[in-house]
Design a protein around this motif. Structure first.
Motif, PDB file in Angstrom:
ATOM      1  N   ASN A  66       0.822  -1.208   0.000  1.00  0.00           N
ATOM      2  CA  ASN A  66       0.000   0.000   0.000  1.00  0.00           C
ATOM      3  C   ASN A  66       0.859   1.262   0.000  1.00  0.00           C
ATOM      4  O   ASN A  66       0.351   2.344  -0.252  1.00  0.00           O
ATOM      5  N   GLY A  67       2.135   1.094   0.288  1.00  0.00           N
ATOM      6  CA  GLY A  67       3.064   2.221   0.263  1.00  0.00           C
ATOM      7  C   GLY A  67       3.658   2.380  -1.122  1.00  0.00           C
ATOM      8  O   GLY A  67       2.996   2.171  -2.132  1.00  0.00           O
ATOM      9  N   THR A  68       4.917   2.716  -1.151  1.00  0.00           N
ATOM     10  CA  THR A  68       5.560   3.003  -2.437  1.00  0.00           C
ATOM     11  C   THR A  68       6.540   1.909  -2.852  1.00  0.00           C
ATOM     12  O   THR A  68       7.372   2.129  -3.723  1.00  0.00           O
ATOM     13  N   VAL A  69       6.458   0.732  -2.247  1.00  0.00           N
ATOM     14  CA  VAL A  69       7.400  -0.341  -2.540  1.00  0.00           C
ATOM     15  C   VAL A  69       6.954  -1.081  -3.807  1.00  0.00           C
ATOM     16  O   VAL A  69       5.795  -1.477  -3.933  1.00  0.00           O
ATOM     17  N   SER A  70       7.879  -1.263  -4.742  1.00  0.00           N
ATOM     18  CA  SER A  70       7.559  -1.926  -6.015  1.00  0.00           C
ATOM     19  C   SER A  70       7.385  -3.429  -5.828  1.00  0.00           C
ATOM     20  O   SER A  70       7.873  -4.014  -4.863  1.00  0.00           O
ATOM     21  N   GLU A  71       6.701  -4.035  -6.792  1.00  0.00           N
ATOM     22  CA  GLU A  71       6.524  -5.495  -6.774  1.00  0.00           C
ATOM     23  C   GLU A  71       7.874  -6.202  -6.829  1.00  0.00           C
ATOM     24  O   GLU A  71       8.091  -7.195  -6.154  1.00  0.00           O
ATOM     25  N   ALA A  72       8.787  -5.676  -7.640  1.00  0.00           N
ATOM     26  CA  ALA A  72      10.118  -6.283  -7.747  1.00  0.00           C
ATOM     27  C   ALA A  72      10.840  -6.231  -6.407  1.00  0.00           C
ATOM     28  O   ALA A  72      11.490  -7.203  -5.997  1.00  0.00           O
ATOM     29  N   ALA A  73      10.715  -5.119  -5.697  1.00  0.00           N
ATOM     30  CA  ALA A  73      11.357  -5.000  -4.387  1.00  0.00           C
ATOM     31  C   ALA A  73      10.725  -5.974  -3.392  1.00  0.00           C
ATOM     32  O   ALA A  73      11.425  -6.566  -2.557  1.00  0.00           O
ATOM     33  N   LEU A  74       9.424  -6.175  -3.476  1.00  0.00           N
ATOM     34  CA  LEU A  74       8.753  -7.132  -2.585  1.00  0.00           C
ATOM     35  C   LEU A  74       9.194  -8.563  -2.887  1.00  0.00           C
ATOM     36  O   LEU A  74       9.378  -9.366  -1.970  1.00  0.00           O
ATOM     37  N   ARG A  75       9.378  -8.887  -4.160  1.00  0.00           N
ATOM     38  CA  ARG A  75       9.866 -10.224  -4.511  1.00  0.00           C
ATOM     39  C   ARG A  75      11.259 -10.431  -3.933  1.00  0.00           C
ATOM     40  O   ARG A  75      11.570 -11.479  -3.383  1.00  0.00           O
ATOM     41  N   TYR A  76      12.090  -9.414  -4.065  1.00  0.00           N
ATOM     42  CA  TYR A  76      13.451  -9.515  -3.529  1.00  0.00           C
ATOM     43  C   TYR A  76      13.421  -9.621  -2.004  1.00  0.00           C
ATOM     44  O   TYR A  76      14.184 -10.393  -1.417  1.00  0.00           O
ATOM     45  N   LEU A  77      12.540  -8.887  -1.351  1.00  0.00           N
ATOM     46  CA  LEU A  77      12.412  -8.967   0.106  1.00  0.00           C
ATOM     47  C   LEU A  77      12.026 -10.383   0.528  1.00  0.00           C
ATOM     48  O   LEU A  77      12.605 -10.946   1.459  1.00  0.00           O
ATOM     49  N   TRP A  78      11.042 -10.963  -0.160  1.00  0.00           N
ATOM     50  CA  TRP A  78      10.646 -12.340   0.155  1.00  0.00           C
ATOM     51  C   TRP A  78      11.840 -13.282  -0.002  1.00  0.00           C
ATOM     52  O   TRP A  78      12.093 -14.125   0.854  1.00  0.00           O
ATOM     53  N   PHE A  79      12.554 -13.133  -1.110  1.00  0.00           N
ATOM     54  CA  PHE A  79      13.740 -13.961  -1.354  1.00  0.00           C
ATOM     55  C   PHE A  79      14.753 -13.800  -0.224  1.00  0.00           C
ATOM     56  O   PHE A  79      15.255 -14.784   0.315  1.00  0.00           O
ATOM     57  N   HIS A  80      15.058 -12.592   0.140  1.00  0.00           N
ATOM     58  CA  HIS A  80      16.092 -12.339   1.144  1.00  0.00           C
ATOM     59  C   HIS A  80      15.714 -12.921   2.505  1.00  0.00           C
ATOM     60  O   HIS A  80      16.505 -13.636   3.122  1.00  0.00           O
ATOM     61  N   VAL A  81      14.504 -12.633   2.953  1.00  0.00           N
ATOM     62  CA  VAL A  81      14.070 -13.130   4.263  1.00  0.00           C
ATOM     63  C   VAL A  81      14.009 -14.660   4.267  1.00  0.00           C
ATOM     64  O   VAL A  81      14.481 -15.310   5.197  1.00  0.00           O
ATOM     65  N   SER A  82      13.474 -15.248   3.209  1.00  0.00           N
ATOM     66  CA  SER A  82      13.340 -16.710   3.148  1.00  0.00           C
ATOM     67  C   SER A  82      14.694 -17.401   3.067  1.00  0.00           C
ATOM     68  O   SER A  82      14.933 -18.406   3.755  1.00  0.00           O
ATOM     69  N   SER A  83      15.590 -16.880   2.249  1.00  0.00           N
ATOM     70  CA  SER A  83      16.912 -17.509   2.120  1.00  0.00           C
ATOM     71  C   SER A  83      17.697 -17.395   3.416  1.00  0.00           C
ATOM     72  O   SER A  83      18.389 -18.333   3.816  1.00  0.00           O
ATOM     73  N   GLN A  84      17.563 -16.271   4.109  1.00  0.00           N
ATOM     74  CA  GLN A  84      18.262 -16.111   5.387  1.00  0.00           C
ATOM     75  C   GLN A  84      17.699 -17.059   6.443  1.00  0.00           C
ATOM     76  O   GLN A  84      18.440 -17.587   7.272  1.00  0.00           O
ATOM     77  N   ALA A  85      16.396 -17.295   6.401  1.00  0.00           N
ATOM     78  CA  ALA A  85      15.783 -18.235   7.346  1.00  0.00           C
ATOM     79  C   ALA A  85      16.328 -19.645   7.123  1.00  0.00           C
ATOM     80  O   ALA A  85      16.653 -20.359   8.084  1.00  0.00           O
TER      81      ALA A  85
END
Length: 122
Positions: A66-85
């Motif tokens: 709902n903010g200004t974060v792009s879909e690509a940035a959200l995909r990368y965020l999911w990747f980063h958090v999941s891979s670190q877990a």
């Protein structure tokens, strides 16, 4: 785009390589496999300590979308958090643990996805 594991977050993968890797991750991260490898094979009351910032909650994704974060940035965020877990879990597993091979395969998929993202310079 194509549906994949990111569909849980309401996202779709953009590039063919990213799409295929997220499909493979979706297969590996199915509930039954996570239950078997990340719950049943771990001792009762065993925990892996994580920081608050390392937990990705649906409400946080909604707020970011709902903010200004792009879909690509959200995909990368999911990747980063999941891979670190997965890396955090790997740190505590002995090589003979029943979940070792499963987490190794996840790490390989996340590494390949990281290579895809490095092409985009997100």
């Amino acid at each position: 785009g194509c549906p994949g594991v990111l569909a849980v977050l309401g996202l779709e993968a953009a590039a063919p390589g990213e799409c295929e890797l997220t499909r493979l991750l979706q297969d590996k991260l199915q509930y039954e496999m996570r239950l078997q490898y990340m719950k049943h094979y771990f001792p009762i009351d065993y925990t892996v300590h994580v920081q608050y910032e390392e937990v990705l909650r649906p409400s946080n994704i909604t707020r970011l979308r709902n903010g200004t974060v792009s879909e690509a940035a959200l995909r990368y965020l999911w990747f980063h958090v999941s891979s670190q877990a997965v890396l955090r879990i790997r740190e505590v597993l002995p090589e003979k643990h029943p979940s070792w091979k499963y987490t190794q395969e996840l790490c390989q998929l996340f590494d390949a996805l990281g290579e895809e993202y490095s092409k985009y310079r997100q």
